[in-house]
Motif scaffolding. Structure first.
Motif, mmCIF file in Angstrom:
data_model
loop_
_atom_site.group_PDB
_atom_site.id
_atom_site.type_symbol
_atom_site.label_atom_id
_atom_site.label_comp_id
_atom_site.label_asym_id
_atom_site.label_seq_id
_atom_site.Cartn_x
_atom_site.Cartn_y
_atom_site.Cartn_z
ATOM 1 N N ALA A 33 59.685 46.155 86.212
ATOM 2 C CA ALA A 33 59.247 45.060 86.868
ATOM 3 C C ALA A 33 59.271 45.003 88.235
ATOM 4 N N ARG A 34 60.506 45.537 88.750
ATOM 5 C CA ARG A 34 60.490 45.727 90.104
ATOM 6 C C ARG A 34 59.526 46.556 90.891
ATOM 7 N N ALA A 35 59.475 48.197 90.216
ATOM 8 C CA ALA A 35 58.543 48.770 90.717
ATOM 9 C C ALA A 35 57.195 48.344 90.617
ATOM 10 N N CYS A 36 56.650 47.612 89.822
ATOM 11 C CA CYS A 36 55.278 46.998 89.559
ATOM 12 C C CYS A 36 55.037 46.088 90.691
ATOM 13 N N ASP A 39 54.689 47.840 94.051
ATOM 14 C CA ASP A 39 53.354 48.652 94.042
ATOM 15 C C ASP A 39 52.150 47.558 94.041
ATOM 16 N N VAL A 40 52.065 46.599 93.334
ATOM 17 C CA VAL A 40 50.859 45.816 93.285
ATOM 18 C C VAL A 40 51.004 44.424 93.509
ATOM 19 N N GLY A 41 52.201 43.788 93.571
ATOM 20 C CA GLY A 41 52.344 42.427 93.949
ATOM 21 C C GLY A 41 52.583 41.564 92.473
ATOM 22 N N TRP A 42 53.054 40.421 92.653
ATOM 23 C CA TRP A 42 53.248 39.674 91.374
ATOM 24 C C TRP A 42 51.940 39.305 90.677
ATOM 25 N N ARG A 43 50.793 38.923 91.311
ATOM 26 C CA ARG A 43 49.637 38.562 90.837
ATOM 27 C C ARG A 43 49.132 39.475 89.858
ATOM 28 N N ARG A 44 49.382 40.862 89.895
ATOM 29 C CA ARG A 44 48.630 41.876 89.266
ATOM 30 C C ARG A 44 49.402 42.443 88.386
ATOM 31 N N THR A 45 50.829 41.892 88.355
ATOM 32 C CA THR A 45 51.838 42.600 87.414
ATOM 33 C C THR A 45 51.881 41.505 86.244
ATOM 34 N N GLU A 49 52.244 45.795 81.698
ATOM 35 C CA GLU A 49 52.306 46.781 82.786
ATOM 36 C C GLU A 49 53.681 47.321 82.747
ATOM 37 N N VAL A 50 54.595 46.019 82.781
ATOM 38 C CA VAL A 50 55.971 46.451 82.798
ATOM 39 C C VAL A 50 56.743 47.194 81.477
ATOM 40 N N ALA A 51 56.182 46.887 80.531
ATOM 41 C CA ALA A 51 56.388 47.645 79.028
ATOM 42 C C ALA A 51 55.965 49.175 79.459
ATOM 43 N N ARG A 52 54.610 49.319 79.807
ATOM 44 C CA ARG A 52 54.289 50.921 80.201
ATOM 45 C C ARG A 52 54.961 51.513 81.074
ATOM 46 N N THR A 60 58.793 44.745 72.853
ATOM 47 C CA THR A 60 59.921 44.942 73.228
ATOM 48 C C THR A 60 60.208 44.087 74.554
ATOM 49 N N ILE A 61 59.416 44.119 75.396
ATOM 50 C CA ILE A 61 59.516 43.130 76.592
ATOM 51 C C ILE A 61 59.187 41.603 76.294
ATOM 52 N N TYR A 62 58.419 41.287 75.112
ATOM 53 C CA TYR A 62 58.030 39.967 75.115
ATOM 54 C C TYR A 62 59.382 39.390 74.314
ATOM 55 N N ARG A 63 60.207 40.145 73.476
ATOM 56 C CA ARG A 63 61.290 39.576 72.732
ATOM 57 C C ARG A 63 62.178 39.202 73.880
ATOM 58 N N THR A 64 62.387 40.030 74.872
ATOM 59 C CA THR A 64 63.334 39.564 76.045
ATOM 60 C C THR A 64 62.733 38.657 76.995
ATOM 61 N N TRP A 65 61.543 38.569 77.454
ATOM 62 C CA TRP A 65 61.002 37.505 78.276
ATOM 63 C C TRP A 65 59.627 37.136 77.793
ATOM 64 N N ALA A 66 59.595 35.585 77.467
ATOM 65 C CA ALA A 66 58.417 35.353 76.975
ATOM 66 C C ALA A 66 57.020 35.042 77.871
ATOM 67 N N ASP A 67 57.523 35.153 79.263
ATOM 68 C CA ASP A 67 56.496 35.472 80.087
ATOM 69 C C ASP A 67 56.954 35.863 81.422
#
Length: 211
Positions: A33-36, A39-45, A49-52, A60-67
């Motif tokens: 998420a930090r790398a995202c 690279d592209v800022g909050w609005r485009r993250t 993309e974090v999962a990728r 896996t990501i959705y189970r950890t953070w709902a949003d």
């Protein structure tokens, strides 16, 4: 100020090295998420993309953070807490208490102001910081307050720091630091250098803490 310095449990028995624990997978996801954001800022993250980037499934990501706001809150808490922990670890324990506390705070302010994630958020998505300045405290702010208040209590008990409500004093220190983190660059020009501004912060804090 040792509460953040020794954050790993010691192994029992003389001469026994602690066994390093496996890294929490959440840290790997937060790294992605930090790398995202860099690279592209909050609005485009997105969580997708974090999962990728993390090499895991979306679920896996959705189970950890709902949003994304919840993920961002954890990322900022980890980032800012790391800045504070590094400043505490580097402090010079030979200095008088007030000087040591002030040095640690000013170092934290300078490091945070130069932190690449912080700079990127301020540049692209400053509205992400506004809730923590205008509406509520965040976890990292509470962490900083706890560390500063603990140091103030110890200093008051030894007569090194002025009497007063340690909670209120710690909050005043943090409020002062907020301005220097966010707005110091607006006060730097051909007449006043960044070092001049930092010296004024140190003087302000020192005179506010001494008996």
């Amino acid at each position: 100020m040792t509460s953040l310095r020794h954050n790993q449990s010691s192994a029992s028995g003389a001469g026994v090295e602690p066994v390093p624990s496996a890294r929490d997978p959440r840290d790997l996801y937060l790294d992605a998420a930090r790398a995202c954001l860099l690279d592209v800022g909050w609005r485009r993250t997105t969580l997708t993309e974090v999962a990728r980037r993390a090499g895991v499934s979306r679920m896996t990501i959705y189970r950890t953070w709902a949003d994304m706001p919840r993920l961002l809150a954890d990322l900022m808490t980890r980032e800012w807490s790391g800045v504070v922990a590094a400043a505490v670890a580097d402090q010079d324990d030979s200095l008088p208490r007030v000087q040591r506390l002030v040095s640690t705070i000013t170092a934290t302010v300078g490091t945070l102001r130069a932190n690449e994630l912080f700079v990127r958020i301020v540049e692209l998505d400053p509205e992400l910081i506004l809730p923590y300045l205008l509406a509520r405290r965040g976890r990292s702010q509470d962490l900083i307050l706890g560390v500063v208040e603990s140091e103030i209590l110890e200093g008051q008990a030894r007569g090194d720091i002025r009497p007063g409500n340690p909670t209120a004093i710690a909050r005043g220190v943090l409020l002062a630091a907020h301005g220097f983190v966010l707005s110091a660059h607006t006060m730097v020009d051909e007449q006043v250098s960044e070092q001049d501004v930092e010296s004024e912060l140190a003087l302000l804090l020192t005179r506010g803490l001494l008996p």
